[in-house]
Design a protein around this motif. Structure first.
Motif, PDB file in Angstrom:
ATOM      1  N   LEU A 301       0.862  -1.186   0.000  1.00 37.32           N
ATOM      2  CA  LEU A 301       0.000   0.000   0.000  1.00 37.32           C
ATOM      3  C   LEU A 301       0.900   1.239   0.000  1.00 37.32           C
ATOM      4  CD1 LEU A 301      -2.719  -1.066   2.617  1.00 37.32           C
ATOM      5  CD2 LEU A 301      -2.523  -1.672   0.188  1.00 37.32           C
ATOM      6  N   LEU A 302       0.657   2.144  -0.939  1.00 37.35           N
ATOM      7  CA  LEU A 302       1.495   3.333  -1.111  1.00 37.35           C
ATOM      8  C   LEU A 302       0.636   4.594  -1.065  1.00 37.35           C
ATOM      9  CD1 LEU A 302       3.414   2.157  -4.357  1.00 37.35           C
ATOM     10  CD2 LEU A 302       3.974   1.549  -1.993  1.00 37.35           C
ATOM     11  N   VAL A 335      -2.114  -0.356  -9.326  1.00 41.86           N
ATOM     12  CA  VAL A 335      -3.455   0.209  -9.528  1.00 41.86           C
ATOM     13  C   VAL A 335      -3.701   1.223  -8.403  1.00 41.86           C
ATOM     14  CG1 VAL A 335      -4.452  -1.745 -10.783  1.00 41.86           C
ATOM     15  CG2 VAL A 335      -4.441  -1.764  -8.290  1.00 41.86           C
ATOM     16  N   SER A 336      -4.830   1.924  -8.470  1.00 38.36           N
ATOM     17  CA  SER A 336      -5.012   3.001  -7.483  1.00 38.36           C
ATOM     18  C   SER A 336      -6.461   3.455  -7.405  1.00 38.36           C
ATOM     19  CB  SER A 336      -4.129   4.195  -7.869  1.00 38.36           C
ATOM     20  OG  SER A 336      -4.648   4.808  -9.047  1.00 38.36           O
ATOM     21  N   TYR A 337      -6.617   4.634  -6.820  1.00 38.34           N
ATOM     22  CA  TYR A 337      -7.930   5.279  -6.717  1.00 38.34           C
ATOM     23  C   TYR A 337      -8.574   5.485  -8.086  1.00 38.34           C
ATOM     24  CZ  TYR A 337      -5.192   9.336  -8.124  1.00 38.34           C
ATOM     25  OH  TYR A 337      -4.365  10.184  -8.823  1.00 38.34           O
ATOM     26  N   GLY A 345      -5.774   9.338  -3.842  1.00 41.95           N
ATOM     27  CA  GLY A 345      -4.338   9.558  -3.699  1.00 41.95           C
ATOM     28  C   GLY A 345      -3.550   8.349  -3.246  1.00 41.95           C
ATOM     29  N   MET A 346      -4.226   7.204  -3.077  1.00 40.91           N
ATOM     30  CA  MET A 346      -3.555   5.983  -2.600  1.00 40.91           C
ATOM     31  C   MET A 346      -3.364   4.985  -3.745  1.00 40.91           C
ATOM     32  SD  MET A 346      -2.955   6.478   0.574  1.00 40.91           S
ATOM     33  CE  MET A 346      -3.523   7.207   2.104  1.00 40.91           C
ATOM     34  N   TYR A 347      -2.332   4.123  -3.593  1.00 39.59           N
ATOM     35  CA  TYR A 347      -1.960   3.170  -4.640  1.00 39.59           C
ATOM     36  C   TYR A 347      -1.782   1.778  -4.043  1.00 39.59           C
ATOM     37  CZ  TYR A 347      -0.824   7.358  -7.354  1.00 39.59           C
ATOM     38  OH  TYR A 347      -0.891   8.574  -8.005  1.00 39.59           O
ATOM     39  N   ILE A 348      -2.014   0.759  -4.881  1.00 36.94           N
ATOM     40  CA  ILE A 348      -1.762  -0.639  -4.495  1.00 36.94           C
ATOM     41  C   ILE A 348      -0.801  -1.220  -5.526  1.00 36.94           C
ATOM     42  CG2 ILE A 348      -2.766  -2.906  -4.026  1.00 36.94           C
ATOM     43  CD1 ILE A 348      -5.540  -1.360  -3.859  1.00 36.94           C
TER      44      ILE A 348
END
Length: 442
Positions: A301-302, A335-337, A345-348
């Motif tokens: 999680l980024l 992938v992300s929001y 604003g978050m990424y996986i």
């Protein structure tokens, strides 16, 4: 005692696709899953709190924002826009329940840096992946592949597609090692270099598929569903209901009953369901599968885009085996929001590869370094299982475990192979109709 043509155990993507195909062909299908949610091994986990619970990690912290805004795929894989799985989804009309969005780009790791895989001829001309002369040779190879017709020997240019190896084909075009690496791994999507000594027809078809998929959207050949892969099993549950199929979630499978070596029934929750054929994932028949390898996956999680990807909100990153002296590639799926999979604003980013040593986490360290800083990691190592027999005698057809790649190529081959064994016929369908998109890139 209820009787069905086919009982399907598990709601993984492969089981759901086959269930949909069987329902579509008029079979009476019962679908049972021992889990409380769709997806099996390839489930989408939501809310975020459930992911932390699943991996026994305390949290999540408040900085992750609202947990219900997250849909985290345990095994994320991208779709090639004109690939066989998209054609199957369109054929079964499950796309009525799905929205796809184009993935923003594809990147290759080379000598410690990330390079964008060229998506257009202009990209190729400005790419640092190749020198000037290599660019000309690569262009000639692409023209050969795009004009190649297996039925027209004039297009073969003295290449025997069934005998000439891919290594020999690349040598004819005088391709350098850098071009061979990115063509084989980032375009033909081979996971190791063993393809070089196989007949070149497979690689020609793979390059063409990539180019056809790319021509649909220009930025990338890949699609991914909004809200994640968990939408597929749910879509198939709706489709099955339309065709009279039955879905039972959270039901234990007590016993698979055989008669003279052939499946006769499934006992679930004390009830007996008769069937002529059974489709399932390996977890339902541990005595009918064997281990052929292991896969490590690290879900990261980024709160930032991955560096050197032009701030892409979604992308694929491939680290070819030779770059790290390995036998197989390392994959990163980002992938992300933007695909409605995380808070704003978050990424996986999910790292995956075939395990080659006794220290799998050390094997993926170079990939994890590309993602730093990482807010939270979830590490899993799973066995790669395959069926012991083809199922024709027992009429029990078992799918293979999901491999380490972050695209659906090998999973499609498994679906087509299982369909052939179950029905005795090849899986055939017409060309793609309209696929539902939510994309700024069309």
């Amino acid at each position: 005692m209820q009787e069905y043509d086919i009982i399907v155990l598990g709601t993984g993507i492969k089981e759901c696709v086959l269930s949909g195909l069987m329902s579509l062909s008029g079979k009476k299908v019962l679908h049972i899953d021992k889990n409380s949610c769709h997806g099996g091994e390839s489930a989408s986990i939501s809310p975020l709190e459930e992911l932390y619970r699943r991996f026994k990690v305390p949290g999540p912290p408040k900085s992750m924002r609202r947990g219900k805004e997250w849909n985290v795929d345990l095994i994320p894989k991208f779709f090639l826009a004109t690939g066989p799985l998209v054609k199957i989804l369109v054929h079964t009309e499950v796309t009525r329940y799905l929205d796809f969005k184009v993935v923003e780009g594809s990147y290759l790791f080379k000598a410690g840096k990330l390079y964008k895989v060229p998506a257009t001829e202009e990209d190729a001309q400005s790419s640092d992946l190749m020198g000037m002369f290599d660019k000309r040779r690569f262009k000639k190879l692409l023209h050969f592949v795009q004009n190649f017709d297996i039925r027209n020997p004039r297009t073969h240019q003295d290449v025997d597609p069934e005998k000439t190896t891919t290594r020999e084909l690349f040598s004819r075009f005088d391709l350098g090692q850098d071009v061979i690496e990115f063509t084989g791994h980032a375009i033909a999507l081979h996971s190791s270099d063993s393809y070089l000594d196989r007949p070149c027809l497979e690689t020609i078809n793979r390059i063409r598929l990539y180019c056809e998929s790319l021509s649909r959207h220009n930025t990338s050949p890949y699609l991914f569903p909004l809200y994640g892969l968990g939408e597929l099993p749910q879509g198939y549950a709706r489709l099955s209901a339309e065709y009279g199929g039955t879905f039972l979630l959270n039901k234990p499978v007590d016993e698979i009953i055989m008669d003279n070596g052939k499946v006769k029934a499934v006992k679930s929750d004390g009830k007996l369901f008769l069937c002529k054929q059974l489709i399932c994932d390996p977890s339902y028949v541990p005595n009918r599968v064997r281990k052929v390898g292991r896969v490590i996956r690290v879900i990261c999680l980024l709160n930032h885009p991955v560096k050197n990807t032009h701030d892409a909100s979604s992308c694929q990153i491939i680290i070819p085996q030779a770059q790290l002296n390995r036998k197989s590639d390392i994959y990163i799926c980002v992938v992300s929001y933007s695909h409605s999979l995380a808070s704003d604003g978050m990424y996986i980013a999910t790292v995956s590869t075939a395990v080659e040593t006794n220290n799998p986490e050390k094997e993926v360290e170079p990939a994890l370094e590309l993602l730093e800083p990482i807010m939270q990691k979830f590490v899993s190592t799973t066995n790669l299982l395959v069926p012991n027999e083809d199922g024709r005698k027992s009429q029990i057809f078992v799918s293979r475990s999901y491999d380490a790649t972050n695209h659906f190529d090998s999973e499609c081959e498994d679906i087509k192979d299982m369909y052939r064994r179950i029905t005795g016929a090849e899986l055939c369908f017409g060309g793609p109709r309209n696929l539902s998109h939510d994309s700024d890139d069309d």
